[in-house]
Design a protein around this motif. Structure first.
Motif, PDB file in Angstrom:
ATOM      1  N   ALA A  36       0.896  -1.189  -0.148  1.00 56.48           N
ATOM      2  CA  ALA A  36      -0.050  -0.079  -0.062  1.00 56.48           C
ATOM      3  C   ALA A  36       0.807   1.300   0.064  1.00 56.48           C
ATOM      4  N   ALA A  37       1.864   1.286   0.774  1.00 52.73           N
ATOM      5  CA  ALA A  37       2.869   2.560   0.641  1.00 52.73           C
ATOM      6  C   ALA A  37       3.904   2.292  -0.223  1.00 52.73           C
ATOM      7  N   HIS A  38       3.944   1.305  -0.935  1.00 50.45           N
ATOM      8  CA  HIS A  38       4.929   1.142  -2.178  1.00 50.45           C
ATOM      9  C   HIS A  38       6.509   1.406  -1.542  1.00 50.45           C
ATOM     10  N   THR A  39       6.694   0.555  -0.357  1.00 53.02           N
ATOM     11  CA  THR A  39       7.948   0.769   0.217  1.00 53.02           C
ATOM     12  C   THR A  39       8.846  -0.322   0.618  1.00 53.02           C
ATOM     13  N   PHE A  40       9.916  -0.576   0.561  1.00 51.79           N
ATOM     14  CA  PHE A  40      10.735  -1.543   1.173  1.00 51.79           C
ATOM     15  C   PHE A  40      11.617  -1.264   1.983  1.00 51.79           C
ATOM     16  N   SER A  41      11.414  -1.532   3.370  1.00 53.45           N
ATOM     17  CA  SER A  41      12.361  -0.929   4.530  1.00 53.45           C
ATOM     18  C   SER A  41      13.358  -2.341   4.970  1.00 53.45           C
ATOM     19  N   ILE A  42      14.275  -2.094   5.248  1.00 55.27           N
ATOM     20  CA  ILE A  42      15.341  -3.115   5.655  1.00 55.27           C
ATOM     21  C   ILE A  42      15.623  -2.980   7.176  1.00 55.27           C
ATOM     22  N   SER A  43      16.004  -4.028   7.804  1.00 52.89           N
ATOM     23  CA  SER A  43      16.595  -3.682   9.086  1.00 52.89           C
ATOM     24  C   SER A  43      17.703  -4.765   9.177  1.00 52.89           C
ATOM     25  N   ILE A  44      18.781  -4.488   9.881  1.00 53.03           N
ATOM     26  CA  ILE A  44      19.778  -5.552  10.060  1.00 53.03           C
ATOM     27  C   ILE A  44      19.965  -5.679  11.638  1.00 53.03           C
ATOM     28  N   ASN A  45      20.272  -6.652  12.065  1.00 53.61           N
ATOM     29  CA  ASN A  45      20.131  -7.124  13.792  1.00 53.61           C
ATOM     30  C   ASN A  45      19.403  -6.039  14.241  1.00 53.61           C
ATOM     31  N   ASP A  46      18.129  -5.707  13.767  1.00 52.41           N
ATOM     32  CA  ASP A  46      16.785  -5.203  14.571  1.00 52.41           C
ATOM     33  C   ASP A  46      17.250  -3.399  14.270  1.00 52.41           C
ATOM     34  N   GLN A  47      18.242  -3.099  13.681  1.00 57.93           N
ATOM     35  CA  GLN A  47      18.493  -1.483  13.495  1.00 57.93           C
ATOM     36  C   GLN A  47      18.101  -1.112  11.891  1.00 57.93           C
ATOM     37  N   PRO A  48      17.304  -0.096  11.806  1.00 57.99           N
ATOM     38  CA  PRO A  48      17.063   0.233  10.339  1.00 57.99           C
ATOM     39  C   PRO A  48      18.251   0.582   9.701  1.00 57.99           C
ATOM     40  N   ALA A  49      18.087   0.073   8.354  1.00 61.03           N
ATOM     41  CA  ALA A  49      19.187   0.154   7.609  1.00 61.03           C
ATOM     42  C   ALA A  49      18.876   0.543   6.054  1.00 61.03           C
ATOM     43  N   GLY A  50      17.497   1.323   6.063  1.00 63.02           N
ATOM     44  CA  GLY A  50      17.279   1.805   4.804  1.00 63.02           C
ATOM     45  C   GLY A  50      15.970   1.623   4.307  1.00 63.02           C
ATOM     46  N   SER A  51      15.165   2.541   3.527  1.00 59.85           N
ATOM     47  CA  SER A  51      13.882   2.526   3.037  1.00 59.85           C
ATOM     48  C   SER A  51      13.865   3.075   1.724  1.00 59.85           C
ATOM     49  N   TRP A  52      13.332   2.405   0.742  1.00 57.77           N
ATOM     50  CA  TRP A  52      13.272   3.120  -0.520  1.00 57.77           C
ATOM     51  C   TRP A  52      12.092   2.750  -1.458  1.00 57.77           C
ATOM     52  N   PRO A  53      11.691   3.322  -2.154  1.00 61.24           N
ATOM     53  CA  PRO A  53      10.264   3.132  -2.921  1.00 61.24           C
ATOM     54  C   PRO A  53      10.457   1.843  -3.980  1.00 61.24           C
ATOM     55  N   VAL A  54       9.113   1.229  -4.118  1.00 59.30           N
ATOM     56  CA  VAL A  54       9.215  -0.015  -4.918  1.00 59.30           C
ATOM     57  C   VAL A  54       7.655  -0.191  -5.641  1.00 59.30           C
ATOM     58  N   THR A  55       7.522  -0.938  -6.754  1.00 55.45           N
ATOM     59  CA  THR A  55       6.422  -1.238  -7.219  1.00 55.45           C
ATOM     60  C   THR A  55       6.090  -2.638  -6.991  1.00 55.45           C
ATOM     61  N   MET A  56       4.811  -3.202  -6.573  1.00 52.89           N
ATOM     62  CA  MET A  56       4.831  -4.584  -6.454  1.00 52.89           C
ATOM     63  C   MET A  56       3.550  -5.133  -7.304  1.00 52.89           C
ATOM     64  N   GLY A  57       3.179  -6.281  -6.787  1.00 54.65           N
ATOM     65  CA  GLY A  57       1.987  -6.996  -7.722  1.00 54.65           C
ATOM     66  C   GLY A  57       0.770  -6.161  -7.800  1.00 54.65           C
TER      67      GLY A  57
END
Length: 408
Positions: free
Chosen positions: A263-284
């Motif tokens: 819904a937000a068209h985002t992909f957010s990644i964390s490493i060892n429970d610490q935020p490591a980045g978030s960026w836009p995407v398109t999905m199905g």
């Protein structure tokens, strides 16, 4: 004159009778002397007797307990091969295959038992030859034979992850058997799984040939998992016998968890429970919504070739894209969901509209980051999608099964 001769004759007869009676009666007298036993053969060279002799007691014959039984088949190659002797000792024992290969064995200190110390081979006929000597020194030579389970009943298995692999925290351990497993309890007892973090888990059978194992929550980051599989000789059921023992060590890396929000068209990644980045995407899109829940990364290809027909699209279908090449393709499901560099035609929709056939499309730099920094066993949680959970055999959907149901 007549009377004295009669007395003399009678006296001689009486004396002779007394001598004969003495010779026949006294046991000590009859057995005395150096030639008393000359008429008896040695017990070691005489047949076994069931009644006492005049001078020697009965020597009990040697009694044998041999396993497997003579001409037994099919014998489990993990079954013990043993010879046990009562009332005697083992002089020699040899176990050999039809091709002449010898099987090592151990003889007990008192030479009363022999046990094979090596596993047998499948689909092989063996000869078990031995010599036994009883307490009287009589030797008996024996040869028994038996055949092990045929190759048609030999069960193998494929294991994933492979020994020595480093994977993400969401990677289940999977064993796929070549034959159906009916004796599931016996198989589970033959597999010991331990973690350096002390985590316990449980097995879940997805079919009669495939079982997986995971803990209640993700594996502890940077821990080590050991799978000690002692499946050689385990009866899987219907005569199918496991043919291997194997020790597998799996290394768990950092905890890398991404959340893909349709819904937000985002992909957010964390490493060892610490935020490591978030960026836009398109999905199905609406027709091909991305699968929901936890999707475990499977494999990566720098370049991959997509074919629309592989997901059921035919010529004339507006969604049919024919065949195309993509870059930085990280597989999420065998059915065809990936994280990859979006096609040029999809770039305007990144961050605002879902236009893919279920995949997560990114700009080239972001897709390259996932490709270079995430690996098998890392996990993407897909939220706010209208798609269903991926089927259990469409990737590693284990984490979408509630723990009480998984461990049941």
């Amino acid at each position: 004159m007549i009377a004295p001769r009669s007395w003399s004759t009678g006296r001689k007869l009486a004396v002779l009778g007394a001598v004969c009676a003495l010779a026949a009666g006294g046991g000590a007298f009859a057995a005395a002397g150096p030639l008393a036993h000359a008429s008896f053969a040695s017990e070691a060279t005489s047949p076994e007797r069931s009644t006492p002799g005049l001078a020697f007691p009965v020597v009990a014959p040697a009694e044998l307990d041999v396993s497997p039984a003579d001409d037994a088949k099919p014998v489990n190659p993990a079954a013990p091969v043993t010879l046990k002797v009562s009332n005697g000792r083992i002089e020699r024992a040899a176990l050999t295959s039809g091709s002449g290969d010898a099987v090592e064995g151990t003889l007990s200190a008192g030479r009363s038992s022999w046990t094979a110390s090596e596993p047998l081979k499948f689909n092989t006929r063996y000869a078990f030859t031995f010599s036994v000597v009883d307490a009287a020194g009589r030797k008996t030579n024996n040869t028994r034979s038996f055949s092990t389970v045929s190759a048609a009943n030999e069960a193998d298995a494929a294991i994933y992850p492979l020994d020595g692999m480093k994977v993400g925290v969401a990677q289940p351990l999977q064993i796929t058997f070549s034959e159906p497993v009916l004796n599931r309890d016996a198989v589970e007892k033959a597999i010991k799984i331990t973690s350096s973090s002390g985590q316990a888990g449980d097995f879940h059978w997805f079919s009669d040939t495939m079982v997986r194992y995971r803990p209640e929550v993700f594996w502890t980051a940077n821990s080590t998992i050991t799978m000690d599989m002692q499946l050689f000789g385990v009866d899987l059921g219907k005569g199918q016998i496991g043919n291997f023992n194997k020790l597998v060590t799996v290394h768990i890396g950092d905890k890398k968890l991404a959340v893909a929000d349709a819904a937000a068209h985002t992909f957010s990644i964390s490493i060892n429970d610490q935020p490591a980045g978030s960026w836009p995407v398109t999905m199905g899109d609406q027709r091909f919504p991305s699968a929901r829940g936890y999707l475990v990364l499977m494999e990566k290809h720098r370049y991959d070739h997509f074919v629309a027909a592989s997901i059921g699209l035919k010529p004339g279908d507006p969604a049919n894209y024919g065949e195309l090449d993509v870059e930085y393709a990280t597989r999420l499901t065998p059915s065809g969901e990936y994280i990859h560099q979006a096609l040029d035609s999809a770039l305007p929709y990144i961050g605002n509209t879902n236009v893919s056939h279920g995949c997560i499309g990114m700009t080239a730099d972001r897709a390259a980051w996932v490709f270079n920094n995430m690996t098998s066993g890392d996990v993407v949680q897909v939220v706010n999608t209208e798609g269903d959970f991926a089927n259990f055999d469409d990737g590693f959907g284990d984490w979408n099964i509630p723990w009480p149901q998984y461990a049941n």
